[in-house]
Design an enzyme around this catalytic site. Structure first.
Site, PDB file in Angstrom:
ATOM      1  CE  LYS A 208       6.453  12.149   4.748  1.00 41.50           C
ATOM      2  NZ  LYS A 208       6.626  11.957   6.154  1.00 41.50           N
TER       3      LYS A 208
ATOM      4  CB  CYS B  15       3.961   7.457   3.894  1.00 45.76           C
ATOM      5  SG  CYS B  15       2.498   8.302   4.513  1.00 45.76           S
TER       6      CYS B  15
ATOM      7  CE  LYS C 114       5.074   5.684   9.623  1.00 48.21           C
ATOM      8  NZ  LYS C 114       3.980   6.593   9.727  1.00 48.21           N
TER       9      LYS C 114
ATOM     10  N   GLY D 233       5.151  -4.287  -9.807  1.00 45.68           N
ATOM     11  CA  GLY D 233       4.458  -3.351 -10.690  1.00 45.68           C
ATOM     12  C   GLY D 233       5.205  -2.044 -10.797  1.00 45.68           C
TER      13      GLY D 233
ATOM     14  CE  LYS E 111      -3.230   2.975   0.397  1.00 45.07           C
ATOM     15  NZ  LYS E 111      -2.699   2.278   1.558  1.00 45.07           N
TER      16      LYS E 111
HETATM   17  C1  UGA Z   1       2.356   3.399   4.359  1.00 36.70           C
HETATM   18  C2  UGA Z   1       2.534   2.252   5.352  1.00 36.70           C
HETATM   19  O1  UGA Z   1       2.058   1.037   4.769  1.00 36.70           O
HETATM   20  C3  UGA Z   1       1.775   2.534   6.646  1.00 36.70           C
HETATM   21  O2  UGA Z   1       2.002   1.500   7.589  1.00 36.70           O
HETATM   22  C4  UGA Z   1       2.278   3.870   7.213  1.00 36.70           C
HETATM   23  O3  UGA Z   1       1.597   4.214   8.407  1.00 36.70           O
HETATM   24  C5  UGA Z   1       2.042   4.959   6.184  1.00 36.70           C
HETATM   25  O4  UGA Z   1       2.754   4.640   4.980  1.00 36.70           O
HETATM   26  C6  UGA Z   1       2.565   6.244   6.748  1.00 36.70           C
HETATM   27  O5  UGA Z   1       3.777   6.383   6.905  1.00 36.70           O
HETATM   28  O6  UGA Z   1       1.766   7.109   7.141  1.00 36.70           O
HETATM   29  P1  UGA Z   1       0.391   4.124   2.700  1.00 36.70           P
HETATM   30  O7  UGA Z   1       1.294   5.232   2.246  1.00 36.70           O
HETATM   31  O8  UGA Z   1      -1.033   4.409   2.976  1.00 36.70           O
HETATM   32  O9  UGA Z   1       0.967   3.453   4.023  1.00 36.70           O
HETATM   33  O10 UGA Z   1       0.430   3.048   1.531  1.00 36.70           O
HETATM   34  P2  UGA Z   1       0.874   1.521   1.369  1.00 36.70           P
HETATM   35  O11 UGA Z   1      -0.299   0.647   1.470  1.00 36.70           O
HETATM   36  O12 UGA Z   1       2.066   1.218   2.187  1.00 36.70           O
HETATM   37  O13 UGA Z   1       1.316   1.552  -0.167  1.00 36.70           O
HETATM   38  C7  UGA Z   1       2.402   2.379  -0.575  1.00 36.70           C
HETATM   39  C8  UGA Z   1       2.669   2.204  -2.052  1.00 36.70           C
HETATM   40  O14 UGA Z   1       3.249   0.938  -2.315  1.00 36.70           O
HETATM   41  C9  UGA Z   1       1.451   2.314  -2.964  1.00 36.70           C
HETATM   42  O15 UGA Z   1       1.788   3.141  -4.064  1.00 36.70           O
HETATM   43  C10 UGA Z   1       1.205   0.895  -3.398  1.00 36.70           C
HETATM   44  O16 UGA Z   1       0.612   0.813  -4.664  1.00 36.70           O
HETATM   45  C11 UGA Z   1       2.623   0.329  -3.422  1.00 36.70           C
HETATM   46  N1  UGA Z   1       2.701  -1.132  -3.246  1.00 36.70           N
HETATM   47  C12 UGA Z   1       2.254  -1.718  -2.101  1.00 36.70           C
HETATM   48  C13 UGA Z   1       3.266  -1.912  -4.249  1.00 36.70           C
HETATM   49  O17 UGA Z   1       3.699  -1.402  -5.313  1.00 36.70           O
HETATM   50  N2  UGA Z   1       3.349  -3.273  -4.074  1.00 36.70           N
HETATM   51  C14 UGA Z   1       2.913  -3.862  -2.946  1.00 36.70           C
HETATM   52  O18 UGA Z   1       3.042  -5.106  -2.840  1.00 36.70           O
HETATM   53  C15 UGA Z   1       2.343  -3.082  -1.940  1.00 36.70           C
END
Ligand code: UGA
Length: 434
Positions: free
Chosen positions: A264, A261, A205, A254, A324
């Site tokens: 931390k 998640c 994880k 960006g 997001k």
């Molecule tokens: C993340 C992981 O993607 C999940 O697989 C995991 O289960 C989860 O954490 C967790 O540990 O519970 P999540 O926190 O919902 O999921 O969000 P993400 O979609 O990973 O995005 C995280 C951040 O990265 C957001 O702020 C998003 O805007 C940013 N991001 C994402 C970018 O700046 N650029 C990108 O290309 C993709």
């Protein structure tokens, strides 16, 4: 059919409970927060997650899914999923395991002989072995397994019912068999099944989240280079993404990653590596964290390069508060961090978000919030696009131009159509695009 309990009813637990119930299991969700349980009992979700409320309501109405604050109601369950949070500790980078420890301690005395406690929370490697030892003392007739969850907020239901893999850390064949029975409906759809030992399951994880964070910070470092060299990071990302070994996802440059998640998890991983005497191995994550936080500063620098160093009396419209899109989660939201820093510099900041205004207001009560985009951008000197909600891509730039004081927009997510905005007479700026 086995009966399940789910301890902790936040994003992870509420989704897991509803999803398992939809597969036909009888599920009891447990939480120490009475107000949360009261809402869930009525089929209401205390946060925004697309599709979850509908699913939850159906399952509660079916009678298969119930909620309680009373741990003795778990007594006849065969499997107990631990889904509580592991936030960052207030005084260090490490994860706070209070809730995980308390949950196992609360379940153990009620769990029936032969039942299985399954951790889903994200924990530092070694936690499961420690909990297994604790369980030996509390209730030796119960076994522990670890089954990390990879769901993304905004896609929680989809990711739970159609995961791209299932990882189970087990110490006996029997535990694996029980988990195979629970996940049989998903396995029927050819979901890869990965059996591991407890430490490896925990590590999968944090390794996955560290990799994702690294990918984002990599592209944000490239954005810095593009800015210095006169390149365009969006074209660069598209070009390298065509290499299937690299892949195009998670290369959106960006203002970086936030949420409950990724930030931390990489910090807790670094803290754990030190305890393990392997600090050097994860030293690079420190840089990943710095690049990520620097992106927020670069956004503020861009605002200053347009409006001047002194932001007092400037009106700044912020589109987006959630960390997001398709989420109302504002934990460690880059958008709100930027909004709050600009406000602290004296600017008049107005924030819009289609779903996250109330959670944002609770965390940053001093900011101004608008529930209508028009009101948010009225007389603005600059618009900052900080969370890429679909509705912002649908804005008509010509119409918006009539509302603002200065037609300047800075795209902090590289998600808007630059040509469209420029054609409408806007000064369009973005991170990583000269
Ligand atoms: C993340 C992981 O993607 C999940 O697989 C995991 O289960 C989860 O954490 C967790 O540990 O519970 P999540 O926190 O919902 O999921 O969000 P993400 O979609 O990973 O995005 C995280 C951040 O990265 C957001 O702020 C998003 O805007 C940013 N991001 C994402 C970018 O700046 N650029 C990108 O290309 C993709």
């Amino acid at each position: 059919m086995v009966k399940l309990s789910v301890v902790g009813t936040g994003y992870l637990g509420a989704t897991h409970a509803a999803a398992m119930s939809s597969l036909g299991f009888t599920v009891v969700g447990v939480d120490v927060d009475q107000s949360k349980i009261d809402l869930l009992r009525q089929g209401k979700v205390p946060f925004f997650e697309p599709g979850l409320e509908e699913l939850l309501k159906t399952e509660v109405d079916s009678g298969r899914l119930t909620f309680t604050t009373d741990f003795s109601e778990l007594a006849d369950c065969d499997v107990h999923f631990i889904c509580v949070g592991t936030p960052q500790k207030k005084d260090s980078l490490a994860a706070d395991l209070t809730y995980v420890d308390a949950s196992v301690a609360a379940v153990a005395p009620h769990a029936k002989a032969g039942s299985l406690i399954v951790g889903k929370s994200t924990v530092p490697v070694g936690t499961a072995n420690r909990l297994a030892t604790m369980l030996q003392e509390l209730n030796p007739s119960v076994e522990l397994a670890w089954n990390p969850e990879f769901l993304r907020e905004g896609f929680a239901v989809e990711d739970t019912l159609r995961p791209n893999r299932l990882v189970v850390g087990v110490t006996s064949e029997r535990a694996e068999e029980i988990l195979k029975e629970v996940y049989a409906p998903l396995l029927a759809n050819q979901v890869p099944w990965i059996k591991a030992d407890l430490p490896t399951a925990e590590l999968v994880k944090v390794a996955a989240n560290s990799f994702l964070a690294t990918k984002i910070s990599f592209i944000n470092a490239m954005a810095e280079i593009c800015e210095a060299a006169g390149g365009d990071v969006t074209v660069l990302a598209q070009a390298i993404g065509h290499d299937p070994r690299i892949g195009s996802r998670f290369l959106q440059a960006g203002i970086g990653f936030g949420g409950g998640c990724l930030p931390k998890d990489i910090r807790a991983f670094m803290a754990r590596s030190e305890e393990l005497g392997a600090r050097q191995s994860l030293e690079f994550l420190r840089e990943i964290d710095s690049i990520n936080l620097r992106a927020r500063q670069r956004m503020i620098d861009l605002v200053r390069s347009d409006l001047g160093l002194d932001l007092k009396s400037k009106k700044i419209a912020v589109l987006g508060a959630a960390f997001k899109p398709d989420s109302d989660d504002v934990r460690d939201s880059p958008a709100l961090d930027i909004a709050s820093q600009i406000s602290a510099a004296g600017a008049h900041v107005s924030v819009h978000d289609p779903k996250a205004i109330e959670p944002a207001r609770r965390r940053f009560p001093h900011l101004l919030y608008s529930s209508a985009i028009d009101e948010c951008v009225a007389e603005a000197d600059v618009i900052l696009h900080l969370t890429e909600w679909k509705m912002y891509r649908e804005i008509d730039p010509s119409e918006m131009k009539t509302k603002v004081r200065q037609a300047i927009i800075i795209d902090g997510r590289n998600a808007l159509d630059r040509e469209k905005w420029v054609a409408a007479g806007w000064k369009f700026r973005a991170l990583g695009r000269s």
